[in-house]
Design a protein around this motif. Structure first.
Motif, PDB file in Angstrom:
ATOM      1  N   THR A   1      -9.503   4.167   2.117  1.00  0.00           N
ATOM      2  CA  THR A   1      -9.875   4.926   0.487  1.00  0.00           C
ATOM      3  C   THR A   1      -9.656   3.691  -0.736  1.00  0.00           C
ATOM      4  O   THR A   1      -9.185   2.945  -1.055  1.00  0.00           O
ATOM      5  CB  THR A   1      -8.354   6.014   0.141  1.00  0.00           C
ATOM      6  OG1 THR A   1      -7.386   4.846   0.191  1.00  0.00           O
ATOM      7  CG2 THR A   1      -8.316   6.763   1.437  1.00  0.00           C
ATOM      8  N   PRO A   2     -10.636   4.690  -1.676  1.00  0.00           N
ATOM      9  CA  PRO A   2     -10.468   3.992  -3.094  1.00  0.00           C
ATOM     10  C   PRO A   2      -9.418   3.616  -3.359  1.00  0.00           C
ATOM     11  O   PRO A   2      -8.836   2.258  -3.798  1.00  0.00           O
ATOM     12  CB  PRO A   2     -10.913   4.634  -3.386  1.00  0.00           C
ATOM     13  CG  PRO A   2     -11.946   5.678  -2.927  1.00  0.00           C
ATOM     14  CD  PRO A   2     -10.968   5.968  -1.835  1.00  0.00           C
ATOM     15  N   ARG A   3      -7.857   4.491  -3.426  1.00  0.00           N
ATOM     16  CA  ARG A   3      -6.773   3.838  -3.483  1.00  0.00           C
ATOM     17  C   ARG A   3      -6.267   2.866  -3.247  1.00  0.00           C
ATOM     18  O   ARG A   3      -5.800   1.588  -3.334  1.00  0.00           O
ATOM     19  CB  ARG A   3      -5.856   5.079  -3.050  1.00  0.00           C
ATOM     20  CG  ARG A   3      -4.268   5.199  -4.752  1.00  0.00           C
ATOM     21  CD  ARG A   3      -3.265   5.589  -3.649  1.00  0.00           C
ATOM     22  NE  ARG A   3      -3.764   6.977  -4.536  1.00  0.00           N
ATOM     23  CZ  ARG A   3      -3.787   7.780  -5.493  1.00  0.00           C
ATOM     24  NH1 ARG A   3      -2.732   6.852  -6.686  1.00  0.00           N
ATOM     25  NH2 ARG A   3      -3.543   8.789  -5.878  1.00  0.00           N
ATOM     26  N   GLN A   4      -5.953   2.340  -1.844  1.00  0.00           N
ATOM     27  CA  GLN A   4      -6.084   1.361  -1.120  1.00  0.00           C
ATOM     28  C   GLN A   4      -7.096  -0.197  -1.492  1.00  0.00           C
ATOM     29  O   GLN A   4      -5.988  -1.364  -1.612  1.00  0.00           O
ATOM     30  CB  GLN A   4      -6.484   1.406   0.501  1.00  0.00           C
ATOM     31  CG  GLN A   4      -5.649   2.219   1.127  1.00  0.00           C
ATOM     32  CD  GLN A   4      -6.035   2.418   2.264  1.00  0.00           C
ATOM     33  OE1 GLN A   4      -6.757   2.975   2.703  1.00  0.00           O
ATOM     34  NE2 GLN A   4      -4.589   2.707   3.617  1.00  0.00           N
ATOM     35  N   LEU A   5      -7.885   0.261  -1.613  1.00  0.00           N
ATOM     36  CA  LEU A   5      -8.786  -1.438  -2.377  1.00  0.00           C
ATOM     37  C   LEU A   5      -8.466  -1.144  -3.893  1.00  0.00           C
ATOM     38  O   LEU A   5      -8.427  -2.971  -3.841  1.00  0.00           O
ATOM     39  CB  LEU A   5     -10.401  -0.758  -1.916  1.00  0.00           C
ATOM     40  CG  LEU A   5     -11.438  -1.481  -1.951  1.00  0.00           C
ATOM     41  CD1 LEU A   5     -10.503  -2.957  -1.675  1.00  0.00           C
ATOM     42  CD2 LEU A   5     -13.207  -1.083  -2.198  1.00  0.00           C
ATOM     43  N   VAL A   6      -8.607  -0.181  -4.983  1.00  0.00           N
ATOM     44  CA  VAL A   6      -7.809  -0.636  -5.636  1.00  0.00           C
ATOM     45  C   VAL A   6      -6.743  -1.172  -6.084  1.00  0.00           C
ATOM     46  O   VAL A   6      -5.907  -2.728  -6.870  1.00  0.00           O
ATOM     47  CB  VAL A   6      -8.175   0.977  -6.960  1.00  0.00           C
ATOM     48  CG1 VAL A   6      -7.355   0.800  -8.155  1.00  0.00           C
ATOM     49  CG2 VAL A   6      -9.441   1.069  -6.860  1.00  0.00           C
ATOM     50  N   ASP A   7      -5.965  -1.091  -5.112  1.00  0.00           N
ATOM     51  CA  ASP A   7      -4.839  -1.529  -4.946  1.00  0.00           C
ATOM     52  C   ASP A   7      -4.507  -2.867  -4.798  1.00  0.00           C
ATOM     53  O   ASP A   7      -3.759  -3.888  -5.281  1.00  0.00           O
ATOM     54  CB  ASP A   7      -3.451  -0.533  -4.095  1.00  0.00           C
ATOM     55  CG  ASP A   7      -3.125   0.612  -4.390  1.00  0.00           C
ATOM     56  OD1 ASP A   7      -3.325   0.855  -5.878  1.00  0.00           O
ATOM     57  OD2 ASP A   7      -2.252   1.261  -3.916  1.00  0.00           O
ATOM     58  N   LEU A   8      -5.315  -3.096  -3.293  1.00  0.00           N
ATOM     59  CA  LEU A   8      -5.082  -4.144  -2.913  1.00  0.00           C
ATOM     60  C   LEU A   8      -5.891  -5.319  -3.682  1.00  0.00           C
ATOM     61  O   LEU A   8      -5.661  -6.118  -3.925  1.00  0.00           O
ATOM     62  CB  LEU A   8      -6.361  -4.314  -1.946  1.00  0.00           C
ATOM     63  CG  LEU A   8      -6.698  -5.429  -1.310  1.00  0.00           C
ATOM     64  CD1 LEU A   8      -5.682  -6.507  -0.760  1.00  0.00           C
ATOM     65  CD2 LEU A   8      -7.564  -5.621   0.003  1.00  0.00           C
ATOM     66  N   VAL A   9      -6.961  -4.817  -4.380  1.00  0.00           N
ATOM     67  CA  VAL A   9      -7.885  -6.024  -6.304  1.00  0.00           C
ATOM     68  C   VAL A   9      -6.943  -5.881  -6.842  1.00  0.00           C
ATOM     69  O   VAL A   9      -6.602  -7.268  -7.526  1.00  0.00           O
ATOM     70  CB  VAL A   9      -9.013  -5.044  -6.723  1.00  0.00           C
ATOM     71  CG1 VAL A   9      -9.548  -5.985  -7.086  1.00  0.00           C
ATOM     72  CG2 VAL A   9      -9.959  -5.431  -5.157  1.00  0.00           C
ATOM     73  N   SER A  10      -6.026  -5.466  -7.478  1.00  0.00           N
ATOM     74  CA  SER A  10      -4.963  -4.977  -8.273  1.00  0.00           C
ATOM     75  C   SER A  10      -4.091  -6.598  -8.172  1.00  0.00           C
ATOM     76  O   SER A  10      -3.403  -7.814  -8.662  1.00  0.00           O
ATOM     77  CB  SER A  10      -4.734  -4.173  -8.489  1.00  0.00           C
ATOM     78  OG  SER A  10      -5.202  -3.420  -9.256  1.00  0.00           O
TER      79      SER A  10
END
Length: 85
Positions: A69-78
């Motif tokens: 999900t986008p949330r997982q990717l945003v969290d990983l990048v952050s």
């Protein structure tokens, strides 16, 4: 400090992989599956490569492969940006 938010991801998805006309990327997409948004593994690979280059962050391949999900990717990048500082 550099940040990475959903708006940044949406912009990169549009630039790297295009946009399905039937999907509203400006809506609430954080918890939708990338496949439901019209993005396959190649689209995500291109987007992640661009994120790594633009944000000078390294994202582990094995972790990226599990992202759904986008949330997982945003969290990983952050997290990667926070650890870089």
């Amino acid at each position: 400090m550099t940040t990475f938010e959903i708006k940044d991801l949406v912009q990169l998805l549009r630039e790297c992989a295009g946009e399905d006309e039937e999907v509203d990327l400006d809506g609430d997409i954080l918890d939708l599956q990338f496949t439901d948004l019209g993005y396959d593994s190649l689209a995500l690979f291109n987007t992640v490569s661009r994120i790594e280059r633009d944000y000078s962050v390294e994202l582990p391949d094995d972790v990226v492969a599990e992202i759904r999900t986008p949330r997982q990717l945003v969290d990983l990048v952050s997290t990667g940006l926070t650890e870089r500082v």
